[in-house]
Design a protein around this motif. Structure first.
Motif, PDB file in Angstrom:
ATOM      1  N   ILE A 118       0.864  -1.177   0.000  1.00  0.00           N
ATOM      2  CA  ILE A 118       0.000   0.000   0.000  1.00  0.00           C
ATOM      3  C   ILE A 118       0.902   1.230   0.000  1.00  0.00           C
ATOM      4  N   ILE A 119       0.779   2.056  -1.035  1.00  0.00           N
ATOM      5  CA  ILE A 119       1.633   3.226  -1.201  1.00  0.00           C
ATOM      6  C   ILE A 119       0.873   4.464  -0.746  1.00  0.00           C
ATOM      7  N   SER A 120       1.469   5.263   0.131  1.00  0.00           N
ATOM      8  CA  SER A 120       0.795   6.448   0.664  1.00  0.00           C
ATOM      9  C   SER A 120       1.695   7.667   0.538  1.00  0.00           C
ATOM     10  N   ASN A 121       1.063   8.829   0.600  1.00  0.00           N
ATOM     11  CA  ASN A 121       1.818  10.080   0.516  1.00  0.00           C
ATOM     12  C   ASN A 121       0.889  11.246   0.828  1.00  0.00           C
ATOM     13  N   GLU A 122       1.480  12.399   1.149  1.00  0.00           N
ATOM     14  CA  GLU A 122       0.699  13.618   1.371  1.00  0.00           C
ATOM     15  C   GLU A 122       1.112  14.692   0.368  1.00  0.00           C
ATOM     16  N   VAL A 155      -3.753  16.929   1.654  1.00  0.00           N
ATOM     17  CA  VAL A 155      -4.383  15.684   1.206  1.00  0.00           C
ATOM     18  C   VAL A 155      -3.461  14.506   1.493  1.00  0.00           C
ATOM     19  N   TRP A 156      -4.009  13.472   2.102  1.00  0.00           N
ATOM     20  CA  TRP A 156      -3.327  12.180   2.259  1.00  0.00           C
ATOM     21  C   TRP A 156      -4.073  11.167   1.424  1.00  0.00           C
ATOM     22  N   GLY A 157      -3.341  10.374   0.656  1.00  0.00           N
ATOM     23  CA  GLY A 157      -3.975   9.361  -0.171  1.00  0.00           C
ATOM     24  C   GLY A 157      -3.147   8.100  -0.216  1.00  0.00           C
ATOM     25  N   CYS A 158      -3.752   7.014  -0.669  1.00  0.00           N
ATOM     26  CA  CYS A 158      -3.034   5.747  -0.774  1.00  0.00           C
ATOM     27  C   CYS A 158      -3.591   4.937  -1.937  1.00  0.00           C
ATOM     28  N   LEU A 159      -2.804   3.964  -2.377  1.00  0.00           N
ATOM     29  CA  LEU A 159      -3.212   3.093  -3.471  1.00  0.00           C
ATOM     30  C   LEU A 159      -2.489   1.762  -3.341  1.00  0.00           C
ATOM     31  N   SER A 160      -3.027   0.763  -4.018  1.00  0.00           N
ATOM     32  CA  SER A 160      -2.386  -0.546  -4.080  1.00  0.00           C
ATOM     33  C   SER A 160      -2.648  -1.132  -5.463  1.00  0.00           C
ATOM     34  N   ARG A 166      -8.706   5.143   0.258  1.00  0.00           N
ATOM     35  CA  ARG A 166      -9.373   6.343   0.742  1.00  0.00           C
ATOM     36  C   ARG A 166      -8.388   7.506   0.803  1.00  0.00           C
ATOM     37  N   ILE A 167      -8.943   8.710   0.759  1.00  0.00           N
ATOM     38  CA  ILE A 167      -8.133   9.906   0.961  1.00  0.00           C
ATOM     39  C   ILE A 167      -8.713  10.694   2.127  1.00  0.00           C
ATOM     40  N   VAL A 168      -7.877  11.552   2.687  1.00  0.00           N
ATOM     41  CA  VAL A 168      -8.283  12.417   3.786  1.00  0.00           C
ATOM     42  C   VAL A 168      -7.864  13.838   3.445  1.00  0.00           C
ATOM     43  N   THR A 191      -8.843   0.812   3.995  1.00  0.00           N
ATOM     44  CA  THR A 191      -8.340   0.486   2.657  1.00  0.00           C
ATOM     45  C   THR A 191      -7.683  -0.883   2.652  1.00  0.00           C
ATOM     46  N   ALA A 192      -6.894  -1.178   3.680  1.00  0.00           N
ATOM     47  CA  ALA A 192      -6.243  -2.488   3.773  1.00  0.00           C
ATOM     48  C   ALA A 192      -7.271  -3.612   3.853  1.00  0.00           C
TER      49      ALA A 192
END
Length: 303
Positions: A118-122, A155-160, A166-168, A191-192
């Motif tokens: 799961i890749i995340s970033n802001e 914005v914080w987001g993630c993807l796989s 989800r984003i915040v 998300t996980a």
């Protein structure tokens, strides 16, 4: 038809000889440079790549060698060779330690299973940001009015590999407490569960931001069985979600939001409209990024 006799004869003769009346390819203007001169132009650019040589510099150097070629011809030959006159990429300075760590990391990741990542970033998206390109003529530049201190949304987001998570969106500064008790709890963990079910073998990719590495965050992730991927410092080029933010910002800017509420709504809309296959492509680009890092001996890669 007002057609001259000689023209009639020419077309009749051509039909008699070839039975073809289609337009012939025109020869056009003859080329003013030889293949050797074209090669000289390209070699001058390649030799002085780090110095930022211009077409005027190339013209002067060719004159010193006894060859006179106009600047416009030099520019045309460089365009034909695939060059583009543009700004260089601006990247943070990599120390020897940074490069060593990046190379060691890339070598250890060559056979990694990116399916469980799961890749995340802001990022920060500003109101009234200029995110569009315009076709412009010389002397007719498009002017966009900007605000000196625009309102912004973090914005914080993630993807796989399974798609986007989800984003915040939030306006205050990011703290370890908010990161763990709001973002991780209400966005990362759901998300996980959505992407991996009840499995706990997924791994979180995040950079070395102090909030990610604080004692509070490390303890929270340990208690919730979250494993993080080791990450080398100064490596935004290896994180595929960094390539996603410019796309989101451009799409949000095209909606022309006028208020923070509209900006936030546009961010959620554009994020939710992203195709799942794009997330999969971004995840699988990690394999190529690792390969390119090794090939470049841990220099910045063009991602």
């Amino acid at each position: 038809m007002k057609c001259h006799k000689t023209t009639v004869k020419r077309w009749l003769n051509r039909w008699t000889q070839t039975k073809d009346l289609s337009n012939l390819q025109k020869k056009g203007r003859s080329r003013v440079t030889t293949s050797e001169e074209d090669q000289m132009i390209v070699e001058l650019v390649q030799e002085d790549m780090d110095e930022g040589i211009t077409s005027e510099d190339i013209q002067q150097e060719l004159r010193r060698q006894g060859t006179n070629i106009s600047r416009s011809t030099i520019q045309n030959r460089l365009l034909e060779a695939g060059f583009k006159f543009s700004r260089p990429l601006s990247k943070p300075l990599l120390t020897q330690q940074h490069r060593r760590n990046r190379l060691i990391w890339a070598q250890s990741m060559q056979n990694y299973n990116w399916n469980k990542l799961i890749i995340s970033n802001e990022t920060t998206i500003r109101l009234h940001a200029v995110g569009k390109f315009f076709w412009q003529r010389p002397g007719e530049r498009k002017v966009v009015r900007t605000v000196k201190y625009p309102l912004k949304v973090n914005v914080w987001g993630c993807l796989s590999n399974s798609g986007f998570g989800r984003i915040v969106c939030f306006q205050h500064n990011l703290t370890s407490d908010f990161l763990c008790n709001e973002i991780y709890q209400n966005a990362l963990l759901p998300t996980a569960r959505s992407h991996f079910g009840r499995r706990h073998d997924w791994v979180l990719l995040e950079d070395n931001d102090p909030k990610h590495r604080s004692r509070f965050s490390i303890q929270w992730k340990r208690e919730h069985h979250i494993t993080t991927l080791p990450w080398p410092s100064h490596s935004p080029d290896a994180n595929p979600i960094e390539n996603l933010w410019p796309l989101i910002k451009t799409k949000v800017s095209n909606q022309k939001p006028k208020t923070i509420k509209n900006l936030t709504r546009a961010i959620y809309k554009e994020w939710n409209d992203l195709p799942p296959e794009l997330a999969s492509k971004l995840v699988w680009s990690m394999k190529n990024r690792v390969h390119d890092l090794i090939e470049s001996e841990s220099e910045y890669i063009l991602y």
